[in-house]
Design an enzyme around this catalytic site. Structure first.
Site, mmCIF file in Angstrom:
data_model
loop_
_atom_site.group_PDB
_atom_site.id
_atom_site.type_symbol
_atom_site.label_atom_id
_atom_site.label_comp_id
_atom_site.label_asym_id
_atom_site.label_seq_id
_atom_site.Cartn_x
_atom_site.Cartn_y
_atom_site.Cartn_z
ATOM 1 N N HIS A 1 62.806 15.178 -1.920
ATOM 2 C CA HIS A 1 63.497 15.961 -0.891
ATOM 3 C C HIS A 1 64.807 16.472 -1.490
ATOM 4 C CE1 HIS A 1 65.754 15.615 3.270
ATOM 5 N NE2 HIS A 1 65.740 16.848 2.811
ATOM 6 N N GLY B 1 64.203 4.940 5.904
ATOM 7 C CA GLY B 1 65.030 4.291 4.892
ATOM 8 C C GLY B 1 65.561 2.970 5.391
ATOM 9 N N SER B 2 66.605 3.037 6.216
ATOM 10 C CA SER B 2 67.266 1.793 6.649
ATOM 11 C C SER B 2 66.317 0.894 7.441
ATOM 12 C CB SER B 2 68.525 2.116 7.459
ATOM 13 O OG SER B 2 68.236 3.036 8.475
ATOM 14 N N GLY C 1 66.455 8.398 11.066
ATOM 15 C CA GLY C 1 66.515 7.575 12.279
ATOM 16 C C GLY C 1 65.162 7.107 12.783
ATOM 17 N N MET D 1 64.064 17.494 9.823
ATOM 18 C CA MET D 1 65.158 16.516 9.816
ATOM 19 C C MET D 1 65.447 16.091 11.256
ATOM 20 S SD MET D 1 65.862 16.029 6.700
ATOM 21 C CE MET D 1 67.144 14.828 7.046
ATOM 22 N N MET E 1 70.639 14.685 -3.652
ATOM 23 C CA MET E 1 71.788 15.347 -3.004
ATOM 24 C C MET E 1 72.804 15.747 -4.073
ATOM 25 S SD MET E 1 72.384 12.770 0.175
ATOM 26 C CE MET E 1 71.002 12.017 1.049
ATOM 27 N N MET F 1 68.263 18.251 -1.385
ATOM 28 C CA MET F 1 69.354 18.672 -0.485
ATOM 29 C C MET F 1 70.437 19.226 -1.387
ATOM 30 S SD MET F 1 69.197 15.391 2.029
ATOM 31 C CE MET F 1 68.095 14.540 0.912
ATOM 32 N N GLY G 1 72.124 13.947 4.537
ATOM 33 C CA GLY G 1 73.239 13.458 3.722
ATOM 34 C C GLY G 1 73.364 11.948 3.659
ATOM 35 N N PHE G 2 72.941 11.273 4.714
ATOM 36 C CA PHE G 2 73.168 9.824 4.761
ATOM 37 C C PHE G 2 72.015 9.105 5.452
ATOM 38 C CE2 PHE G 2 77.178 12.060 4.776
ATOM 39 C CZ PHE G 2 77.834 11.484 3.696
ATOM 40 N N GLY G 3 71.809 7.862 5.046
ATOM 41 C CA GLY G 3 70.856 7.006 5.742
ATOM 42 C C GLY G 3 71.560 6.328 6.914
ATOM 43 N N GLY G 4 70.783 5.699 7.755
ATOM 44 C CA GLY G 4 71.341 4.870 8.822
ATOM 45 C C GLY G 4 71.916 5.609 10.015
ATOM 46 N N ASP H 1 62.072 12.962 9.193
ATOM 47 C CA ASP H 1 62.998 12.207 8.340
ATOM 48 C C ASP H 1 64.335 12.004 9.051
ATOM 49 O OD1 ASP H 1 64.469 11.153 6.233
ATOM 50 O OD2 ASP H 1 64.345 12.941 4.966
ATOM 51 N N HIS I 1 59.710 8.346 -1.005
ATOM 52 C CA HIS I 1 60.585 9.464 -0.660
ATOM 53 C C HIS I 1 61.892 9.355 -1.444
ATOM 54 C CE1 HIS I 1 61.982 12.628 2.154
ATOM 55 N NE2 HIS I 1 63.151 12.008 2.108
ATOM 56 N N ASP J 1 65.555 11.129 -2.192
ATOM 57 C CA ASP J 1 66.554 12.071 -1.673
ATOM 58 C C ASP J 1 67.494 12.504 -2.789
ATOM 59 O OD1 ASP J 1 65.984 12.191 1.213
ATOM 60 O OD2 ASP J 1 66.369 10.036 1.122
ATOM 61 N N SER K 1 62.236 5.793 2.249
ATOM 62 C CA SER K 1 63.267 6.517 1.517
ATOM 63 C C SER K 1 64.079 5.527 0.690
ATOM 64 C CB SER K 1 64.194 7.246 2.490
ATOM 65 O OG SER K 1 65.381 7.601 1.808
HETATM 66 C C1 DX5 Z 1 68.967 11.786 4.925
HETATM 67 C C2 DX5 Z 1 67.743 11.533 4.087
HETATM 68 C C3 DX5 Z 1 66.827 10.507 4.610
HETATM 69 C C4 DX5 Z 1 67.429 9.132 4.782
HETATM 70 C C5 DX5 Z 1 66.797 8.538 5.992
HETATM 71 O O1 DX5 Z 1 69.593 12.921 4.461
HETATM 72 O O2 DX5 Z 1 67.001 12.722 3.939
HETATM 73 O O3 DX5 Z 1 65.619 10.443 3.839
HETATM 74 O O4 DX5 Z 1 67.227 8.288 3.691
HETATM 75 O O5 DX5 Z 1 67.417 7.343 6.274
HETATM 76 P P1 DX5 Z 1 67.215 6.558 7.635
HETATM 77 O O6 DX5 Z 1 65.738 6.285 7.769
HETATM 78 O O7 DX5 Z 1 68.035 5.336 7.455
HETATM 79 O O8 DX5 Z 1 67.709 7.455 8.734
HETATM 80 ZN ZN ZN Z 2 65.002 12.614 2.982
#
Ligand code: DX5
Ligand code: ZN
Length: 213
Positions: free
Chosen positions: A64, A195-196, A175, A135, A35, A66, A140-143, A173, A31, A33, A6
């Site tokens: 993706h 992602g992270s 964590g 999900m 938003m 959102m 909404g957020f990575g990490g 998707d 991927h 995202d 991501s």
């Molecule tokens: C969250 C995104 C994910 C996000 C995942 O809303 O849809 O794609 O980037 O990030 P990690 O892998 O860090 O949880």
């Molecule tokens: Zn995503």
């Protein structure tokens, strides 16, 4: 197992470098995202930036959404010809129609379920789509930390798709890391978004391979 990094966790000031890096490191999908600051409390990128991403990516895009107003965004991103275009079922009154519309553009339709949404809502939709994105964090957020209830949900969905559409992929998707990847595989996941986990490591090839269990 397919791996879809991501780019939400990429360095947006050096996006080309990071995209070339993951593509040459053996990822399967890129991927993206999208938003809108309404469906989720975060705002990312639109078609102007994503068209530049598409130009440098040598792997297919997995977009993706959102967003509120899915149809508007589907029409906006369809010309970029991603491989997958996914929308949240929680935000769509006519998911069957929208899946057909996405396919009419020659794009594989995918439907996303938030952590609270049961897979049973897909009983009359699975035959129409090519992938379900589960999900494993709130969007909404990575990490964020992986939500454990995603594992039994993958298992339930795996049973359903074998009955209704064995070709439909299960993507997970949020964590995702090298610790939970084997459990996700075992439960029935086919595509892992990370992602992270991938972008926090300097050796992206090693990071991607560590997820391909
Ligand atoms: C969250 C995104 C994910 C996000 C995942 O809303 O849809 O794609 O980037 O990030 P990690 O892998 O860090 O949880
Ligand atoms: Zn995503």
């Amino acid at each position: 197992m397919l791996i879809a990094p991501s780019i939400l966790s990429a360095d947006f000031a050096n996006l080309q470098k990071d995209i070339e890096d993951i593509c040459s490191s053996g990822c399967d999908l890129v991927h993206v995202d999208v938003m809108d600051g309404h469906f989720v409390p975060n705002l990312t990128i639109g078609p102007v930036v994503v068209s530049s991403v598409a130009k440098v990516a040598t792997k297919p895009l997995d977009i993706h959404l959102m967003v509120e107003n899915n149809t508007f965004f589907v029409e906006l991103f369809a010309p970029l010809k991603p491989k997958y275009l996914s929308f949240h079922i929680e935000e769509e009154k006519h998911p069957h129609r929208l899946a057909q519309k996405i396919r009419s553009y020659g794009i594989s339709p995918a439907i996303v379920l938030n952590p609270h949404t049961p897979p049973q809502c897909l009983e009359y939709l699975l035959a129409e789509i090519d992938m379900v994105l589960l999900m494993s964090v709130n969007p909404g957020f990575g990490g964020q930390s992986f939500i454990d209830s995603a594992i039994p949900k993958i298992k339930e969905l795996d049973i359903m798709r074998k009955r209704l559409n064995p070709n439909c992929l299960i993507e997970v998707d949020g964590g995702v890391n090298d610790k939970n990847a084997p459990l996700l595989r075992e439960a029935g996941a086919d595509v892992l978004v990370a992602g992270s986990y991938i972008f926090s490591q300097s050796d992206r090839k090693k990071a991607i391979e560590s997820l391909r269990v």
